[in-house]
Design a protein around this motif. Structure first.
Motif, short mmCIF file in Angstrom:
data_model
loop_
_atom_site.label_atom_id
_atom_site.label_comp_id
_atom_site.label_asym_id
_atom_site.label_seq_id
_atom_site.Cartn_x
_atom_site.Cartn_y
_atom_site.Cartn_z
N MET A 133 -31.86 -23.61 10.21
CA MET A 133 -31.56 -23.91 11.62
C MET A 133 -32.30 -22.98 12.57
SD MET A 133 -27.43 -24.41 11.32
CE MET A 133 -27.29 -22.90 10.39
N GLU A 134 -32.41 -23.43 13.82
CA GLU A 134 -32.88 -22.62 14.94
C GLU A 134 -31.87 -22.74 16.08
OE1 GLU A 134 -37.77 -22.69 14.74
OE2 GLU A 134 -36.71 -24.10 16.07
N ILE A 135 -31.63 -21.60 16.75
CA ILE A 135 -30.72 -21.58 17.90
C ILE A 135 -31.45 -20.91 19.05
CG2 ILE A 135 -28.43 -20.96 18.74
CD1 ILE A 135 -27.71 -20.32 15.78
N THR A 137 -31.48 -19.64 22.98
CA THR A 137 -30.61 -19.27 24.09
C THR A 137 -31.46 -18.62 25.18
OG1 THR A 137 -28.78 -18.85 22.55
CG2 THR A 137 -28.55 -18.00 24.80
N ASP A 138 -31.33 -19.13 26.41
CA ASP A 138 -32.05 -18.58 27.55
C ASP A 138 -31.14 -18.69 28.77
OD1 ASP A 138 -33.72 -17.91 29.64
OD2 ASP A 138 -35.47 -18.92 28.78
N VAL A 139 -30.37 -17.64 29.04
CA VAL A 139 -29.38 -17.71 30.11
C VAL A 139 -30.02 -17.79 31.48
CG1 VAL A 139 -27.60 -16.53 28.76
CG2 VAL A 139 -29.15 -15.19 30.20
N LYS A 140 -31.28 -17.34 31.62
CA LYS A 140 -31.95 -17.41 32.91
C LYS A 140 -32.38 -18.84 33.24
CE LYS A 140 -31.93 -12.97 33.95
NZ LYS A 140 -33.12 -12.13 33.98
N VAL A 141 -32.60 -19.65 32.20
CA VAL A 141 -33.06 -21.03 32.40
C VAL A 141 -31.92 -22.02 32.17
CG1 VAL A 141 -34.62 -22.82 31.57
CG2 VAL A 141 -35.43 -20.47 31.79
N SER A 142 -31.19 -21.83 31.08
CA SER A 142 -30.19 -22.83 30.67
C SER A 142 -28.76 -22.38 30.88
CB SER A 142 -30.40 -23.19 29.19
OG SER A 142 -31.72 -23.64 28.96
N GLY A 143 -28.56 -21.21 31.47
CA GLY A 143 -27.20 -20.74 31.67
C GLY A 143 -26.50 -20.50 30.35
N LEU A 144 -25.28 -21.01 30.21
CA LEU A 144 -24.48 -20.79 29.01
C LEU A 144 -24.63 -21.92 28.00
CD1 LEU A 144 -21.26 -19.31 30.64
CD2 LEU A 144 -23.13 -18.10 29.52
N ASP A 145 -25.68 -22.72 28.13
CA ASP A 145 -25.99 -23.75 27.12
C ASP A 145 -27.00 -23.18 26.14
OD1 ASP A 145 -24.37 -25.52 28.45
OD2 ASP A 145 -26.01 -26.36 29.66
N PHE A 146 -26.94 -23.63 24.89
CA PHE A 146 -27.96 -23.26 23.90
C PHE A 146 -28.36 -24.51 23.13
CE2 PHE A 146 -23.91 -22.69 21.71
CZ PHE A 146 -24.12 -23.29 20.47
N THR A 147 -29.53 -24.43 22.51
CA THR A 147 -30.07 -25.56 21.75
C THR A 147 -30.00 -25.25 20.27
OG1 THR A 147 -31.58 -26.11 23.56
CG2 THR A 147 -32.09 -27.02 21.37
N LEU A 148 -29.42 -26.16 19.49
CA LEU A 148 -29.31 -26.02 18.04
C LEU A 148 -30.16 -27.08 17.36
CD1 LEU A 148 -28.01 -24.94 15.42
CD2 LEU A 148 -26.10 -26.51 15.83
#
Length: 591
Positions: A133-135, A137-148
Motif C-alpha cells: 500500500m501507499e498512503i 498525506t498533505d495537510v497543506k493541500v488536502s487538509g485532513l484527507d489522505f489518499t490510500l
C-alpha cells in the motif's frame, strides 16, 4: 428571608423534568490541526515520533536519511508496517485512540494514544510505502484527507516514509537535526542509523552508578540530569532538583506529556518511585559530606522550603556561599557579623571588601537558590536575608532562630562600593624597579601598532600599583601596567605573553577602565576575534621584545641589568643566573 440554598430548592420544586440524556463531547477538526502544529517545535522530535512508531511496529533496524539537498527525508524500517487497508483505517485514520487494548499492545514501548505521527505534518507532506500500500498525506493541500492506494504486489516489506519538506532545510538546520537525533535516540535498544551512521549506544557500555527494577542510574557532577524513557531522551532536569547530574534511563515506560518532554509525576508511579529513590540517595550523600556542591545545596534548600526537611536537620550545613566560594551555615549568618551581597559584575571589589572590618560578602547566586531574584537581593540584602530566615523560623515553635533574626547585620553593597576610595595610582620612576622599567621600555619600542585596538593611536605605557586590577586605561592616551605584571613579564615567557594579552584587553577599552566597569558581549567578542585571528602576533611580540630587551640591556640607562635566563631561548647572549624564575603554570592575573 431564607438562605440561598432553600430558595434554589423551592425554585426546583416548581419545575418539571422533561428530558434527560447522556451526550458525547465532539472534537472540532481545528483541534486536530492544533495537535499537529503544537506537539513539538523541532524537526528532530517529529522524526523521532516516526522512529518510535517503527520500533512499536516490531522493527529491528531503523534508518533515517536526510540528504544534503534539504528537500526531504526518509524513515525506513523492517517492521510489520500496515498489513491491510483495514489496519490503515483503524490506526492511521483515527487520532487519539488507545493502543493498550489492541492486539499489538504488548510490543509497544512508546506510542499509546495515536497522536504523535501528526508532528511531521507541520514540516512535510508524507508518503507511507508499507507492504502493498501507499498512503499520501498533505495537510497543506488536502487538509485532513489522505489518499490510500492498494497494489497487487509488495512495495516494501515493513514501512518506508518519504517526506517532502514544505520549506527546504538549510545545511545548518540539517546538521542540528542529525546531532539532535543522536541525542534523542541515544539508549534505544533497536539500532538506529542516521545517514548510514549508528547513533544508538549499548547500555552495557555505560558504567552505571546504580540499577534497580525500574531504571539505570549514572550520577556525576554535570549541570543537568538527563532523563531517558526506555532509551529515548525526554528532558534535562537541573542538577539542583535532586542534588546531582547524570543520567536516568527507565527500564519501563514513563507517563509523559503529549510532546514527550516531561514525565508526569501526578499519573506516573514509576517516575514517583525514581524521584524518591534519587532524592533519598543524594540527600544521604549530602548529609554525610562536610562540603556541598551547588546542586546538593539547591536540592537541600528546595527540600527545606517544601517542608520535607527541618531546619534542625540542616542547621550545620553550608547553605549560603560567600563571594570566595566558601560555605556558610545558618548559624553563622545570625552570629552578629556584618554581611552584604554582591554579584559578579563587582567581583574584584567584592573580593577586596570580603573580610575587611569583619564584613562577609555573599554571592548573589546563593540568595537566588532560596527563590529570590538577584536584583532584589543586591538592592535590599537585609530584607532578602531576613525573609529567608523568617521563612525557616515560622513553621517551628522552638526554632533555634527564635530571637536571633534581629541580630542579622546586612548592609547594601552599593553603599559600601560608593564609600570605597580605591587604591590604584601611577608609580614614579624611583618607585619602579630597574627590571620593570626595562620591561616597559622594551614593550614600548617593539610595539608598531595598537594590538587589537579600534584606534590608530598608540598609548603611553605607565607603571602603576593596584590591588584591584592588573592594568587600567583612560581610554585614549595612557595605559597603566602594575608593577606585579611587569615583574612577571621579566621572570618568564609566560608572563610576557600575559602582559601582551592585557595590552590587547586595555586597548579594547575606548572609555576609562579606572573604576569598576562591566564588559559587554561585544567587548569579549572583539577580544576573542583578535586573539583567534592574530594568534601569531603574540609570539612575534615575544621575539621582538627579546631582541629589544637585549639591545637595551647594553645601554647606559640599563647598564647594570642583564636579560633574564629564559631570553637565551631566543637570543644567544649572556644571562643573569640569579634571576628568579617561576613555573609557566602560575595563574594569570585578571585584567
Amino acid at each position: 428571608m431564607g438562605t440561598v440554598e432553600s430558595l434554589i430548592h423551592e425554585w426546583k420544586s416548581l419545575m418539571t423534568l422533561l428530558v434527560e440524556s447522556r451526550e458525547n463531547f465532539v472534537v472540532a477538526s481545528n483541534v486536530l490541526y492544533f495537535l499537529i502544529e503544537r506537539q513539538s517545535g523541532e524537526l528532530s522530535r517529529a522524526l523521532m515520533e516516526l522512529v518510535t512508531n517503527s520500533i512499536d511496529g516490531g522493527a529491528t533496524r531503523v534508518d533515517v536519511l536526510l540528504p544534503r539537498s534539504g528537500t526531504g527525508f526518509e524513515v525506513i524500517d523492517n517492521g510489520a508496517g500496515f498489513k491491510d487497508a483495514e489496519e490503515v483505517r483503524a490506526y492511521y485514520k483515527h487520532f487519539a485512540f488507545v493502543h493498550t487494548g489492541d492486539q499489538y499492545a504488548k510490543r509497544r514501548q512508546f506510542g499509546f494514544f495515536g497522536v504523535g505521527r501528526g508532528q511531521i505534518w507541520q514540516w512535510a507532506s508524507t508518503r507511507y510505502i508499507t507492504n502493498h500500500m501507499e498512503i499520501d498525506t498533505d495537510v497543506k493541500v488536502s487538509g485532513l484527507d489522505f489518499t490510500l492506494r492498494e497494489y497487487s504486489t509488495v512495495l516494501h516489506a515493513g514501512c518506508r516514509i518519504v517526506g517532502t519538506f514544505y520549506e527546504p532545510q538549510t545545511p545548518l538546520s540539517l546538521q542540528a537535526t542529525v546531532r539532535e537525533l543522536g541525542k534523542w535516540a541515544r539508549f534505544i535498544e533497536c539500532p538506529i542509523y542516521v545517514n548510514g551512521e549508528l547513533v544508538t549506544q549499548s547500555r552495557s557500555d555505560i558504567a552505571w552508578s546504580q540499577e534497580d527494577e525500574v531504571a539505570h542510574y549514572q550520577f556525576n557532577s554535570d549541570a543537568s540530569l538527563l532523563v531517558y524513557n526506555m532509551g529515548m531522551f525526554v528532558c534535562a532536569l537541573p542538577a539542583g532538583k535532586f542534588g546531582t547530574g547524570g543520567v536516568i534511563l527507565s527500564k519501563v515506560p514513563l507517563a509523559l506529556d503529549m510532546g514527550r518532554t516531561q514525565p508526569q509525576a501526578a499519573v506516573c508511579p514509576v517516575w514517583r518511585t525514581i524521584q524518591s529513590r534519587v532524592r533519598a540517595l543524594h540527600r544521604s550523600a549530602a548529609f554525610s559530606s562536610k562540603s556541598l556542591s551547588d546542586a546538593q545545596r539547591t536540592a537541600i534548600i528546595n527540600g527545606l522550603l517544601a517542608g520535607e526537611l527541618t531546619l534542625a536537620e540542616v542547621w550545620d550545613k553550608p547553605l549560603f556561599v560567600t563571594i570566595k566560594g566558601r560555605g556558610l551555615t545558618v548559624d553563622s549568618l545570625v552570629s552578629g557579623q556584618r554581611f552584604t551581597i554582591a554579584n559578579n559584575d563587582h567581583r574584584v571589589l567584592a573580593d577586596i571588601l570580603h573580610g575587611k572590618d569583619g564584613l562577609t560578602v555573599l554571592a548573589d547566586k546563593t540568595v537566588e537558590q532560596w527563590g529570590l531574584r538577584r536584583s532584589v537581593a543586591a538592592n535590599e540584602p537585609a530584607g532578602a536575608l531576613k525573609k529567608i530566615l523568617l521563612s525557616l523560623a515560622s513553621p517551628l515553635v522552638d526554632s533555634p532562630l527564635s530571637g536571633r533574626v534581629s541580630r542579622l547585620r546586612a548592609e547594601s553593597f552599593a553603599e559600601l562600593k560608593d564609600t570605597y576610595t580605591g587604591d590604584q595610582r601611577a608609580l614614579t620612576e624611583e618607585e619602579t624597579s630597574p627590571a620593570a622599567r626595562l620591561v616597559l621600555a622594551a614593550v614600548e619600542r617593539c610595539l608598531n601598532s595598537p594590538p587589537g585596538a579600534p584606534t590608530e593611536r598608540l598609548r603611553r605605557l605607565v607603571p602603576g600599583v593596584s590591588k584591584t586590577a592588573a592594568a587600567w586605561t583612560d581610554g585614549h592616551s595612557t595605559i597603566f601596567l602594575t608593577d606585579t605584571i611587569l615583574e612577571r613579564a621579566w621572570r618568564g615567557e609566560w608572563g610576557l605573553r600575559e602582559l601582551y594579552r592585557i595590552l590587547v584587553h586595555e586597548y579594547g577599552h575606548t572609555t576609562s577602565s579606572e573604576s569598576e566597569h562591566v564588559h559587554g558581549p561585544e567587548f569579549y567578542q572583539a577580544f576573542h576575534d583578535f586573539m583567534i585571528h592574530n594568534a601569531q602576533s603574540e609570539i612575534h611580540f615575544v621575539r621582538r621584545w627579546c631582541r629589544v630587551c637585549c639591545d637595551l640591556a647594553g645601554t647606559k640607562r640599563f647598564a647594570r641589568l642583564r636579560p633574564p635566563k629564559w631570553v637565551s631561548e631566543f637570543r644567544g647572549v649572556p644571562v643573569d643566573d640569579t634571576t628568579d624564575t617561576e613555573s609557566a603554570t602560575t595563574p594569570a592575573c585578571d585584567a
